[in-house]
Design an enzyme around this catalytic site. Sequence first.
Site, PDB file in Angstrom:
ATOM      1  CB  SER A  58      36.646  33.389  41.324  1.00  0.00           C
ATOM      2  OG  SER A  58      37.355  32.621  40.362  1.00  0.00           O
ATOM      3  CD  GLU A  59      39.949  32.490  46.491  1.00  0.00           C
ATOM      4  OE1 GLU A  59      39.391  32.990  47.492  1.00  0.00           O
ATOM      5  OE2 GLU A  59      39.460  31.553  45.825  1.00  0.00           O
TER       6      GLU A  59
ATOM      7  CG  HIS B 152      40.689  31.921  58.299  1.00  0.00           C
ATOM      8  ND1 HIS B 152      39.900  30.814  58.528  1.00  0.00           N
ATOM      9  CD2 HIS B 152      39.958  32.760  57.527  1.00  0.00           C
ATOM     10  CE1 HIS B 152      38.729  30.981  57.930  1.00  0.00           C
ATOM     11  NE2 HIS B 152      38.744  32.146  57.306  1.00  0.00           N
TER      12      HIS B 152
ATOM     13  CE1 TYR C  99      40.103  30.734  53.197  1.00  0.00           C
ATOM     14  CE2 TYR C  99      39.529  33.025  52.835  1.00  0.00           C
ATOM     15  CZ  TYR C  99      39.421  31.867  53.583  1.00  0.00           C
ATOM     16  OH  TYR C  99      38.649  31.860  54.707  1.00  0.00           O
TER      17      TYR C  99
ATOM     18  N   PRO D 142      43.755  27.956  45.141  1.00  0.00           N
ATOM     19  CG  PRO D 142      41.491  28.149  45.675  1.00  0.00           C
ATOM     20  CD  PRO D 142      42.859  28.348  46.243  1.00  0.00           C
TER      21      PRO D 142
ATOM     22  CD  GLN E  42      38.130  37.868  52.729  1.00  0.00           C
ATOM     23  OE1 GLN E  42      37.563  36.817  53.034  1.00  0.00           O
ATOM     24  NE2 GLN E  42      37.499  38.924  52.264  1.00  0.00           N
TER      25      GLN E  42
ATOM     26  CB  ALA F 278      48.395  33.112  52.977  1.00  0.00           C
TER      27      ALA F 278
END
Length: 334
Positions: free
Chosen positions: A56-57, A126, A83, A86, A79, A81
Site C-alpha cells: 500500500s504505497e 517497472h 508504483y 498511489p 519497490q 518508481a
Amino acid sequence: MNMVRAINSALDVMLGRDPDVLIFGEDVGYFGGVFRVTDGLAERHGVARCFDAPISEGGIVATAIGMGAYGLRPVVEIQFADYILPAYDQLVSEAARLRYRSGGEFWAPITVRSPYGGGIFGGQTHSSSPEAIFAHVSGLKTVIPSNPYDAKGLLIAAIEDDDPVIFLEPKRIYNGPFDGRFDRPVSNWAQHPASEVPEGYYTVPLGKAAIARHGAAVTVLAYGTMVHVALSAVEESGIDAEVIDLRSIVPLDLDSILQSVRKTRRCVIVHEASRFAGFGAELSALVQERCFYHLEAPIERVAGWDTPYPHAFERDYFLGPDRVVVAMQRTLKG
C-alpha cells in the site's frame, strides 16, 4: 562498493548513528529488498528499525509523514518508481505542504527511495522515469545519483534533511557503471574511482552538481544513468565536451550549469524520460533565459521517445551514446 552496497552502507550508518531513523517498505525487512539494497539491516538493527509494510504505497508514505511530524526520520522504499503514483497525493498534498500549512510547527523529514529507469527488461510497469512530476512540486526535493560514492553521501544528506526527499536510484547501474550501451557493462567497474566508497559517515550536499568531465566545446547536462551514456558519447566521438552530473534536480545547481554553458557556448541535455514536458525542458528554458547572448547554437535535447516504455523493444528505446553524439555534432555545426 557498487551502488547497491553503497546505499546499504548509508542506511546502515544512519540506523547506527541516529535512533530516530527507521526503514520500512515492501519486502525491505526479511527479504532485504527486491534488489537486496536493505539486505541484513533488519538482522543488525532489529525489526523495529527495519521492517516490512503492506503493499500500500499510499499507506506507506502516509505513515512516514505521520512519523516525521512526530519527530522520527523514516526512510521508505517504494519497490519501483512506477508504483509511487498511489502515494502521489500524500507526497503532494501532505508531505510537501506540511511545513507551510502548519506555519513551521510540523514538518516531514522523510526520504522516499525508489529504483527507477529502464535497462533491465522490466517492461512498462517497472521502467519509468517520473522525476519531472516531482520536480514540479514545491516543497519536495528530488535526488538522482550516478555512482556509488555520490549515492551514499547524497542519501545520508537526504535522511538528515528536514524536508521530504524523493531519492531515485538508477537500477541500470545498481551493480556498477556501464559503457553507455544497453548490453555492455564495464568489466572492471571495481576500479572505477566513484566505486571507492568510505565505510563510515560522510555527506554529499544536495543541490551541488559535479563536473564528470571537463571540456570546452559543448556542455552536456545529465543525471543518473545518462551520465554514463554522455561520457561514453564523448569518448566515442572525441568531442571535447564538458559533462555536468546534476546529482539533484531540486535543488538545482544552476550556477554550475550557467558557468559551464557560458564557457562552451553550446548545450546538450540528456535524460531517459520522455522528451515532452520532461525535466530537460526546464533545463533548456533556464539556460535559454540566462545564456541567450552566449549561445552560438540552439540547445539540443536527447531524451526517451514520447511513447509508453516498450518491453520487446527496450534495446531500441533505451538511450545510447549514438544519439548524444549526433546532438553534440549538430550543435557544433550551429
